[in-house]
Scaffold this active site. Sequence first.
Site, PDB file in Angstrom:
ATOM      1  N   GLY A   1      -9.224   3.674   4.506  1.00 41.38           N
ATOM      2  CA  GLY A   1     -10.045   2.587   5.015  1.00 41.38           C
ATOM      3  C   GLY A   1     -11.009   1.962   4.026  1.00 41.38           C
TER       4      GLY A   1
ATOM      5  CG  ASN B   1      -8.263  -2.704   1.068  1.00 49.05           C
ATOM      6  OD1 ASN B   1      -8.524  -3.687   0.384  1.00 49.05           O
ATOM      7  ND2 ASN B   1      -7.500  -1.713   0.636  1.00 49.05           N
TER       8      ASN B   1
ATOM      9  CG  ASN C   1       0.211  -6.194   4.875  1.00 52.28           C
ATOM     10  OD1 ASN C   1      -0.606  -5.285   5.134  1.00 52.28           O
ATOM     11  ND2 ASN C   1       1.258  -6.001   4.090  1.00 52.28           N
TER      12      ASN C   1
ATOM     13  CG  HIS D   1       2.726  -4.812  -0.612  1.00 56.20           C
ATOM     14  ND1 HIS D   1       3.207  -3.792   0.195  1.00 56.20           N
ATOM     15  CD2 HIS D   1       3.317  -4.628  -1.817  1.00 56.20           C
ATOM     16  CE1 HIS D   1       4.061  -3.057  -0.483  1.00 56.20           C
ATOM     17  NE2 HIS D   1       4.137  -3.539  -1.721  1.00 56.20           N
TER      18      HIS D   1
HETATM   19  C1  GAR Z   1      -4.213  -0.290  -0.001  1.00 58.44           C
HETATM   20  O1  GAR Z   1      -4.049  -0.186  -1.394  1.00 58.44           O
HETATM   21  C2  GAR Z   1      -3.246  -1.303   0.571  1.00 58.44           C
HETATM   22  O2  GAR Z   1      -2.974  -2.359  -0.315  1.00 58.44           O
HETATM   23  C3  GAR Z   1      -2.027  -0.453   0.784  1.00 58.44           C
HETATM   24  O3  GAR Z   1      -2.527   0.774   1.265  1.00 58.44           O
HETATM   25  C4  GAR Z   1      -3.802   1.009   0.683  1.00 58.44           C
HETATM   26  C5  GAR Z   1      -4.760   1.401   1.790  1.00 58.44           C
HETATM   27  O4  GAR Z   1      -5.961   1.870   1.247  1.00 58.44           O
HETATM   28  N1  GAR Z   1      -1.114  -1.061   1.715  1.00 58.44           N
HETATM   29  C6  GAR Z   1       0.197  -0.843   1.657  1.00 58.44           C
HETATM   30  O5  GAR Z   1       0.717  -0.108   0.826  1.00 58.44           O
HETATM   31  C7  GAR Z   1       1.013  -1.589   2.701  1.00 58.44           C
HETATM   32  N2  GAR Z   1       2.406  -1.533   2.417  1.00 58.44           N
HETATM   33  P1  GAR Z   1      -7.265   1.944   2.153  1.00 58.44           P
HETATM   34  O6  GAR Z   1      -6.899   2.723   3.402  1.00 58.44           O
HETATM   35  O7  GAR Z   1      -8.271   2.681   1.315  1.00 58.44           O
HETATM   36  O8  GAR Z   1      -7.692   0.534   2.466  1.00 58.44           O
END
Ligand code: GAR
Length: 196
Positions: free
Chosen positions: A18, A20, A109, A111
């Site tokens: 979490g 982001n 989203n 990525h």
């Molecule tokens: C982030 O780096 C996001 O870009 C990626 O997961 C991570 C979540 O981190 N998303 C994907 O890989 C989607 N395919 P967080 O939970 O610390 O925000």
Amino acid sequence: METNESVRKIAVFASGTGTNAENIIRYFQDVRCGIEVALVVCNKAGAGVIERATSLGVPVRVMAAAEIRNPEQMLAVLDEYEIELIVLAGFLLMVPDFILGRYAGRIINIHPSLLPKFGGKGMYGRHVHEAVVASGETETGITVHHVTDKCDEGGVIFQASVAVDPSDDAETVEAKVHGLERKHFARVIREFMEGI
Ligand code: GAR
């Protein structure tokens, strides 16, 4: 002064740590631009995002995949919080068709690569960075894109890149990509929402 009714509301969907979600919540709490994160939806009990959002005063609904896929239940939650935009931030389930229909053009989203490279099923989090390093890429980055029923294939809204050095491993690449996410994602969400 802004009335609460005039505030436009975002739901962040997340499955993991979490970082982001936290950055996005903090950004909108700080800039006061008439947009707020009104709800976090999480499909994993115990995920870090739950504590992060709760400590910032944002309601969290922890919902099992079956509940998220239940139209009556899920749409009632989104309606309860008057959600206008859905932001996926490390959300690992596919978004069900009834949400795609209701929120057409209003689900985005992030990525952690330069799509279409390193996207698709199984490509999430650290797996993406491992694949980038294994392939000898000289750059990687982030992609903010529309969400459709095809994994990582919706139209691109924003990309930013960063160099991958020969000495980088998956962990260092991940840190660089998190840096890009921190720098850009919340602002891109704001600009996107101001344009719809
Ligand atoms: C982030 O780096 C996001 O870009 C990626 O997961 C991570 C979540 O981190 N998303 C994907 O890989 C989607 N395919 P967080 O939970 O610390 O925000």
